[in-house]
Design a protein around this motif. Structure first.
Motif, PDB file in Angstrom:
ATOM      1  N   TRP A  73       0.851  -1.197   0.000  1.00 48.18           N
ATOM      2  CA  TRP A  73       0.000   0.000   0.000  1.00 48.18           C
ATOM      3  C   TRP A  73       0.883   1.242   0.000  1.00 48.18           C
ATOM      4  N   TRP A  74       0.304   2.338  -0.397  1.00 49.35           N
ATOM      5  CA  TRP A  74       0.998   3.619  -0.341  1.00 49.35           C
ATOM      6  C   TRP A  74      -0.006   4.746  -0.255  1.00 49.35           C
ATOM      7  N   VAL A  75       0.473   5.847   0.286  1.00 48.14           N
ATOM      8  CA  VAL A  75      -0.296   7.087   0.325  1.00 48.14           C
ATOM      9  C   VAL A  75       0.680   8.202  -0.022  1.00 48.14           C
ATOM     10  N   THR A  76       0.295   9.058  -0.965  1.00 45.62           N
ATOM     11  CA  THR A  76       1.091  10.218  -1.325  1.00 45.62           C
ATOM     12  C   THR A  76       0.301  11.461  -0.927  1.00 45.62           C
ATOM     13  N   ILE A  77       0.976  12.386  -0.233  1.00 45.35           N
ATOM     14  CA  ILE A  77       0.346  13.644   0.158  1.00 45.35           C
ATOM     15  C   ILE A  77       1.054  14.787  -0.565  1.00 45.35           C
ATOM     16  N   LYS A  78       0.415  15.961  -0.601  1.00 45.75           N
ATOM     17  CA  LYS A  78       0.955  17.091  -1.364  1.00 45.75           C
ATOM     18  C   LYS A  78       2.315  17.538  -0.873  1.00 45.75           C
ATOM     19  N   LYS A  79       2.509  17.562   0.456  1.00 49.22           N
ATOM     20  CA  LYS A  79       3.815  17.948   0.985  1.00 49.22           C
ATOM     21  C   LYS A  79       4.037  17.281   2.333  1.00 49.22           C
ATOM     22  N   LYS A  80       5.289  17.112   2.681  1.00 47.32           N
ATOM     23  CA  LYS A  80       5.686  16.538   3.953  1.00 47.32           C
ATOM     24  C   LYS A  80       5.014  17.316   5.081  1.00 47.32           C
ATOM     25  N   MET A  81       4.631  16.613   6.159  1.00 44.00           N
ATOM     26  CA  MET A  81       3.973  17.300   7.265  1.00 44.00           C
ATOM     27  C   MET A  81       4.341  16.680   8.601  1.00 44.00           C
ATOM     28  N   GLU A  82       4.114  17.443   9.654  1.00 40.14           N
ATOM     29  CA  GLU A  82       4.321  16.989  11.023  1.00 40.14           C
ATOM     30  C   GLU A  82       2.988  17.060  11.758  1.00 40.14           C
ATOM     31  N   HIS A  83       2.797  16.127  12.685  1.00 39.12           N
ATOM     32  CA  HIS A  83       1.579  16.123  13.503  1.00 39.12           C
ATOM     33  C   HIS A  83       1.942  15.677  14.916  1.00 39.12           C
ATOM     34  N   LYS A  84       1.487  16.422  15.907  1.00 37.78           N
ATOM     35  CA  LYS A  84       1.727  16.042  17.297  1.00 37.78           C
ATOM     36  C   LYS A  84       0.484  15.359  17.859  1.00 37.78           C
ATOM     37  N   LYS A  93      -1.263  14.687  20.828  1.00 38.98           N
ATOM     38  CA  LYS A  93      -1.240  15.348  22.136  1.00 38.98           C
ATOM     39  C   LYS A  93      -1.301  14.378  23.311  1.00 38.98           C
ATOM     40  N   LYS A  94      -2.118  13.360  23.208  1.00 35.41           N
ATOM     41  CA  LYS A  94      -2.306  12.455  24.339  1.00 35.41           C
ATOM     42  C   LYS A  94      -1.021  11.726  24.731  1.00 35.41           C
ATOM     43  N   ILE A  95      -0.123  11.494  23.761  1.00 33.04           N
ATOM     44  CA  ILE A  95       1.134  10.803  24.067  1.00 33.04           C
ATOM     45  C   ILE A  95       2.348  11.727  23.945  1.00 33.04           C
ATOM     46  N   GLY A  96       2.117  12.980  23.519  1.00 32.54           N
ATOM     47  CA  GLY A  96       3.198  13.952  23.418  1.00 32.54           C
ATOM     48  C   GLY A  96       4.243  13.622  22.368  1.00 32.54           C
ATOM     49  N   ARG A  97       3.869  12.955  21.300  1.00 29.89           N
ATOM     50  CA  ARG A  97       4.802  12.559  20.247  1.00 29.89           C
ATOM     51  C   ARG A  97       4.535  13.315  18.952  1.00 29.89           C
ATOM     52  N   LEU A  98       5.622  13.780  18.353  1.00 28.35           N
ATOM     53  CA  LEU A  98       5.556  14.448  17.058  1.00 28.35           C
ATOM     54  C   LEU A  98       5.937  13.435  15.983  1.00 28.35           C
ATOM     55  N   ILE A  99       5.064  13.257  15.008  1.00 28.75           N
ATOM     56  CA  ILE A  99       5.300  12.310  13.918  1.00 28.75           C
ATOM     57  C   ILE A  99       5.460  13.100  12.629  1.00 28.75           C
ATOM     58  N   VAL A 100       6.447  12.697  11.825  1.00 33.33           N
ATOM     59  CA  VAL A 100       6.725  13.334  10.542  1.00 33.33           C
ATOM     60  C   VAL A 100       6.292  12.371   9.441  1.00 33.33           C
ATOM     61  N   TYR A 101       5.465  12.871   8.540  1.00 31.17           N
ATOM     62  CA  TYR A 101       4.982  12.099   7.401  1.00 31.17           C
ATOM     63  C   TYR A 101       5.648  12.649   6.139  1.00 31.17           C
ATOM     64  N   ASP A 102       6.424  11.797   5.444  1.00 29.46           N
ATOM     65  CA  ASP A 102       7.027  12.206   4.186  1.00 29.46           C
ATOM     66  C   ASP A 102       5.951  12.342   3.120  1.00 29.46           C
ATOM     67  N   ARG A 103       6.330  12.906   2.000  1.00 33.63           N
ATOM     68  CA  ARG A 103       5.390  13.090   0.900  1.00 33.63           C
ATOM     69  C   ARG A 103       4.792  11.751   0.449  1.00 33.63           C
ATOM     70  N   GLU A 104       5.621  10.681   0.452  1.00 31.83           N
ATOM     71  CA  GLU A 104       5.093   9.355   0.116  1.00 31.83           C
ATOM     72  C   GLU A 104       5.409   8.375   1.230  1.00 31.83           C
ATOM     73  N   ASN A 147       7.841   2.819   5.163  1.00 27.90           N
ATOM     74  CA  ASN A 147       8.724   3.903   4.731  1.00 27.90           C
ATOM     75  C   ASN A 147       7.963   5.213   4.795  1.00 27.90           C
ATOM     76  N   GLY A 148       8.663   6.286   5.171  1.00 25.56           N
ATOM     77  CA  GLY A 148       8.074   7.613   5.114  1.00 25.56           C
ATOM     78  C   GLY A 148       7.409   8.107   6.378  1.00 25.56           C
ATOM     79  N   VAL A 149       7.598   7.405   7.506  1.00 27.70           N
ATOM     80  CA  VAL A 149       7.010   7.833   8.774  1.00 27.70           C
ATOM     81  C   VAL A 149       8.113   7.816   9.833  1.00 27.70           C
ATOM     82  N   LYS A 150       8.252   8.956  10.531  1.00 22.31           N
ATOM     83  CA  LYS A 150       9.306   9.065  11.551  1.00 22.31           C
ATOM     84  C   LYS A 150       8.740   9.684  12.821  1.00 22.31           C
ATOM     85  N   ALA A 151       9.267   9.228  13.964  1.00 22.14           N
ATOM     86  CA  ALA A 151       8.967   9.856  15.247  1.00 22.14           C
ATOM     87  C   ALA A 151      10.077  10.871  15.494  1.00 22.14           C
TER      88      ALA A 151
END
Length: 135
Positions: A50-61, A63-74, A88-92
């Motif tokens: 599977w894959w998901v492509t988004i328009k641009k890389k993004m970060e999301h926090k 809140k309940k666990i206090g973790r920032l996750i980075v999602y690459d474009r793909e 691939n493409g997901v980082k804490a």
């Protein structure tokens, strides 16, 4: 790309809605995908690729666990019931470094936890409700 051969593919808003429904179908919380800017989503049911492509890389926090996750474009990997792997493409994002997430599993039998494994083999468990899309 050979991995995408025979894939079902959806684009735009339809792709987002479909990708979220796939996450839920395979036992994952919809909130793991906190973005709205999907370009394309795809799944090869015969292999689980599977894959998901988004328009641009993004970060999301989360809140309940206090973790920032980075999602690459793909983002890509393999999916089956309660397991995403070869991810691939997901980082804490931590204060001094980013750790690539290689696998996500939902406990089966259910314990209320979801587990994230880094490429270094470190696994952390969090309450699955921390990924509720309404938070």
């Amino acid at each position: 790309m050979a991995e995408k051969e025979g894939a079902e593919i959806k684009k735009g808003a339809e792709g987002l809605k479909w990708a979220i429904s796939l996450y839920e179908e395979f036992g994952f919380p919809a909130g793991l995908m906190p973005f709205t800017n999907v370009v394309e989503a795809g799944l090869v049911r015969s292999t689980g690729y599977w894959w998901v492509t988004i328009k641009k890389k993004m970060e999301h926090k989360f809140k309940k666990i206090g973790r920032l996750i980075v999602y690459d474009r793909e983002m890509s990997g393999y999916i089956k019931k309660n397991r995403l792997w070869k991810l691939n493409g997901v980082k804490a994002k931590e204060p001094l470094f980013s750790a690539a997430i290689s696998e996500i599993t939902v406990d089966d039998p259910p314990t209320g936890n979801i587990r994230f494994k880094s490429i270094w083999g470190i696994t952390l468990a969090y309450p699955i409700d921390a990924f509720d899309p309404n938070q």
